[in-house]
Write a protein that holds these residues in place. Structure first.
Motif, PDB file in Angstrom:
ATOM      1  N   VAL A 153       0.676   2.652   2.342  1.00 19.92           N
ATOM      2  CA  VAL A 153       0.594   1.961   3.283  1.00 19.92           C
ATOM      3  C   VAL A 153       2.026   0.877   3.678  1.00 19.92           C
ATOM      4  O   VAL A 153       3.437   2.092   3.411  1.00 19.92           O
ATOM      5  CB  VAL A 153       0.466   0.331   2.695  1.00 19.92           C
ATOM      6  N   VAL A 154       1.813   0.850   5.230  1.00 19.88           N
ATOM      7  CA  VAL A 154       2.992  -0.666   5.805  1.00 19.88           C
ATOM      8  C   VAL A 154       2.670  -1.532   6.291  1.00 19.88           C
ATOM      9  O   VAL A 154       1.730  -1.755   6.103  1.00 19.88           O
ATOM     10  CB  VAL A 154       2.926   0.096   7.412  1.00 19.88           C
ATOM     11  N   SER A 155       3.734  -3.000   6.366  1.00 20.75           N
ATOM     12  CA  SER A 155       3.162  -3.980   6.607  1.00 20.75           C
ATOM     13  C   SER A 155       3.035  -4.299   7.643  1.00 20.75           C
ATOM     14  O   SER A 155       3.892  -3.494   8.616  1.00 20.75           O
ATOM     15  CB  SER A 155       4.539  -4.724   5.543  1.00 20.75           C
ATOM     16  N   GLY A 156       2.523  -5.536   8.329  1.00 22.48           N
ATOM     17  CA  GLY A 156       1.876  -6.332   9.291  1.00 22.48           C
ATOM     18  C   GLY A 156       3.195  -6.604  10.186  1.00 22.48           C
ATOM     19  O   GLY A 156       3.421  -6.543  11.647  1.00 22.48           O
ATOM     20  N   ALA A 157       4.544  -6.597   9.367  1.00 25.89           N
ATOM     21  CA  ALA A 157       5.353  -7.352   9.704  1.00 25.89           C
ATOM     22  C   ALA A 157       6.653  -5.979  10.374  1.00 25.89           C
ATOM     23  O   ALA A 157       7.230  -5.423  12.109  1.00 25.89           O
ATOM     24  CB  ALA A 157       6.731  -7.350   8.904  1.00 25.89           C
ATOM     25  N   THR A 158       6.461  -4.626   9.879  1.00 24.76           N
ATOM     26  CA  THR A 158       6.319  -3.232  10.014  1.00 24.76           C
ATOM     27  C   THR A 158       6.093  -2.889  11.200  1.00 24.76           C
ATOM     28  O   THR A 158       6.676  -2.908  12.431  1.00 24.76           O
ATOM     29  CB  THR A 158       6.561  -1.695   8.997  1.00 24.76           C
ATOM     30  N   ILE A 159       4.543  -2.704  11.640  1.00 24.39           N
ATOM     31  CA  ILE A 159       3.732  -2.362  13.187  1.00 24.39           C
ATOM     32  C   ILE A 159       4.300  -3.273  13.489  1.00 24.39           C
ATOM     33  O   ILE A 159       5.129  -2.992  15.181  1.00 24.39           O
ATOM     34  CB  ILE A 159       1.904  -2.986  12.917  1.00 24.39           C
TER      35      ILE A 159
END
Length: 300
Positions: A212-218
């Protein structure tokens, strides 16, 4: 100012610093396997200063990276991972090993651990459990595993879990092996009690893949690319000029401040996550099974 985005990967903590900057207490080794199109980085944190700078406990972190991990039937990865498992545990006399598949089997991005556990070949000296999650059992995974460790008395514990990355390109393309244990749920802000030598009184190794990756990272990655485009095409570079003195970490924190609460708390996983987890669980379980034959079965 908000805390920086959490990552389970020691490699990503090292990347917060400039490449040519030497960090006291941290050692780096890199190699590239052309036949597997795979880069391997070993980060070793050797003292308290390294721990403080990296935000990770002292120990060894082996990171294997390849986009081919996602593809079914690719050969060679399990053998390479087995070699790292042997290298990291070679100084231990292993007659009994407990393999723990952490995660929620009903939530695919979190199902890597249980899927790997389901593919382990049980033999003499090999013990395996998928303890589920707190919402399913009402018990902390650490407490379940601790009870089994006290009963079985393994020589070491190998924990498998889904991880979190702060780099979108590393989701499902990175395998990390470490001798420092793990804190389940840290990547999604759901910190549970750690599984490590301090809590289990046994040496604990952890093996995992960011799923998973956070929306903040995207948002951060998108803004970084936008700034690069503006810098390359803008005549006066007004916006990029404003941010040119910001570090990567400061820019991330600035972009994070612009997010809505809903975006900030969103985590994203690949759309074909079912197939990806299946393929990755094949690689990890095959590596563990090969390791058990050489390091456990042969010593019994």
């Amino acid at each position: 100012m908000k805390e920086r985005l959490y990552t389970d990967l020691a490699l990503e903590e090292r990347e917060r610093f400039e490449e040519n900057v030497e960090i006291s207490g941290v050692q780096i080794e890199e190699e590239y396997n052309q036949s597997l199109d795979m880069k391997t980085t070993v980060v070793t944190i050797v003292n308290r200063n390294g721990e403080k700078k990296m935000g990770k406990p002292k120990g060894r972190y082996v990171t294997m990276e390849s986009r081919l991990f996602r593809e079914k039937g690719k050969k060679g990865f399990a053998e390479e991972l087995k070699k790292h498992l042997i290298s990291m545990t070679d100084k231990y006399q292993i007659k009994k090993i407990l393999i723990v598949g952490l995660g929620n089997a009903e939530a695919t991005p979190d199902a890597l651990g249980p899927q790997v556990a389901g593919k382990i070949k049980i033999r003499e000296g090999i013990y395996c459990i998928a303890p589920g999650v707190l919402a399913q059992t009402g018990m902390e995974s650490c407490e379940i595993v601790k009870g089994i460790v006290e009963e079985v008395q393994p020589d070491l514990v190998l924990v498998v879990d889904s991880l979190a990355s702060r780099n979108l390109r590393r989701v499902s393309t990175t395998i990390q092996l470490t001798d420092t244990g793990i804190v389940p749920g840290s990547g999604v802000g759901n910190h549970r009690k750690g599984l490590n030598e301090r809590t289990l009184k046994k040496k604990v190794f952890a093996l995992g893949v960011p799923m998973v990756v956070s929306g903040a990272t995207i948002v951060n990655d998108t803004m970084e690319k936008l700034l690069q485009i503006l810098e390359a095409t803008s005549k006066n570079g007004t916006l990029t000029g404003v941010l040119e003195n910001y570090s990567t970490e400061e820019k991330y924190q600035l972009f994070e401040e612009l997010l809505s609460e809903e975006t900030e708390q969103t985590f994203v996983t690949p759309k074909d996550v079912d197939e990806i987890v299946e393929n990755l669980s094949d690689i990890l379980s095959e590596a563990i099974n090969l390791f058990c034959v050489e390091q456990v079965i042969c010593q019994n």
